[in-house]
Write a protein that holds these residues in place. Structure first.
Motif, PDB file in Angstrom:
ATOM      1  N   ARG A 278      20.717  80.647  -5.841  1.00  0.00           N
ATOM      2  CA  ARG A 278      22.067  80.179  -5.545  1.00  0.00           C
ATOM      3  C   ARG A 278      22.075  78.674  -5.279  1.00  0.00           C
ATOM      4  O   ARG A 278      21.273  78.169  -4.506  1.00  0.00           O
ATOM      5  N   ASP A 280      24.902  75.469  -4.464  1.00  0.00           N
ATOM      6  CA  ASP A 280      26.273  75.169  -4.071  1.00  0.00           C
ATOM      7  C   ASP A 280      26.851  74.181  -5.081  1.00  0.00           C
ATOM      8  O   ASP A 280      26.798  72.970  -4.892  1.00  0.00           O
ATOM      9  N   ASP A 282      29.937  73.620  -5.896  1.00  0.00           N
ATOM     10  CA  ASP A 282      31.066  72.878  -5.385  1.00  0.00           C
ATOM     11  C   ASP A 282      30.602  71.666  -4.574  1.00  0.00           C
ATOM     12  O   ASP A 282      31.128  70.566  -4.698  1.00  0.00           O
ATOM     13  N   ARG A 283      29.564  71.861  -3.761  1.00  0.00           N
ATOM     14  CA  ARG A 283      29.032  70.767  -2.963  1.00  0.00           C
ATOM     15  C   ARG A 283      28.430  69.694  -3.866  1.00  0.00           C
ATOM     16  O   ARG A 283      28.710  68.492  -3.719  1.00  0.00           O
TER      17      ARG A 283
END
Length: 290
Positions: A278, A280, A282-283
């Motif tokens: 996984r 992030d 979006d980050r």
């Protein structure tokens, strides 16, 4: 479980829409003996403007209360009881105070409401022909995901424009969904290019069956003719279209086979791969702080 997706050509006459839905459901049940039927988006009203939508709206009884509802609500409940089937009511117009809501209700064979979902993503776009659509001017947005169980299968709820947001379908998969409903009024302009592509993509990504009952044909909106694409379909978790309605009103029926779902997920375990690696996104996609 056998599921029938119903394709309607509804307009602004609510009584006629209810009669059309009843006739199509009863014909599908008689011909194909499904355990579940599903209707299109806002099958109780399409077109006619704001006043028509307000007139068609129903105040829904409190969830779990068992209290009576309006004509459309009671029609769905009565059909579920009469035929001993689950009825996924596509979506209907819910009166909700200052705003309306684009809302799904689901009934079990006893006529008990077992799920309710309000459309999350509202259709505020300009179409290829320049026609503007501003769903948020009249409707409020839902704020929660909904799943329910029927016939040993976990189903997830979505409505029309939700299909463009893959994260909603992955979230439903994480909640246990094996099949996801997409009742729709896809415009002709976007539908001819995007409808089947999007449905098959969501099936492949989520590894869920996609059950998409749609409206077809022309309707009138404030004196102008508009067209919706239809082509209701069922896609399997591999992305194959296994049942489809062409032009006109009607239905298509397919069997939801949990063995197919299990095999696809076993042989290509994309959800496990997502969880194991996984990131992030979006980050990482946000601009760095100055």
């Amino acid at each position: 479980m056998r599921v029938s997706v119903i394709q309607m050509n509804q307009g602004s006459n609510k009584a006629a829409n209810l009669d059309q839905a009843r006739c199509l459901i009863e014909a599908a049940v008689a011909a194909d003996r499904p355990g579940l039927v599903t209707l299109p988006e806002t099958w109780t009203n399409l077109g006619g403007g704001r006043d028509s939508r307000m007139t068609a709206a129903e105040v829904l009884p409190p969830e779990g209360s068992g209290e009576p509802g309006g004509p459309a609500y009671e029609l769905l409940r009565g059909l579920a009881r009469a035929h001993g089937i689950h009825v996924h009511g596509g979506s209907m117009i819910e009166a909700g105070g200052d705003k309306l809501f684009n809302t799904t209700v689901v009934f079990d064979p006893a006529g008990t409401e077992i799920a309710r979902y309000r459309k999350i993503h509202l259709f505020d776009i300009t179409g290829p022909d320049g026609t503007g659509y501003r769903e948020s001017a009249l409707y409020g947005a839902g704020d929660r995901l909904v799943t329910f169980e029927a016939g040993g299968i976990t189903f997830g709820c979505s409505i029309c424009y939700d299909i463009r947001f893959a994260e909603e379908y992955l979230a439903l998969r994480r909640l246990g969904a094996e099949a996801i409903f997409v009742p729709s009024n896809f415009t002709l302009q976007t539908g001819k290019d995007h409808w089947e592509v999007l449905l098959r993509a969501r099936a492949i990504e989520s590894q869920c069956w996609i059950l998409a009952a749609a409206s077809w044909g022309q309707y009138e909106e404030r004196g102008a003719a508009r067209s919706v694409y239809g082509h209701s379909l069922v896609a399997d978790p591999w992305g194959h279209v296994v049942a489809k309605v062409s032009d006109g009103t009607g239905w298509a029926t397919a069997r939801i086979d949990p063995a197919v779902t299990a095999r696809v997920r076993r042989d290509m375990p994309v959800l496990q791969h997502r969880d194991a690696r996984r990131v992030d996104f979006d980050r990482d996609a946000r601009p760095a702080a100055p």
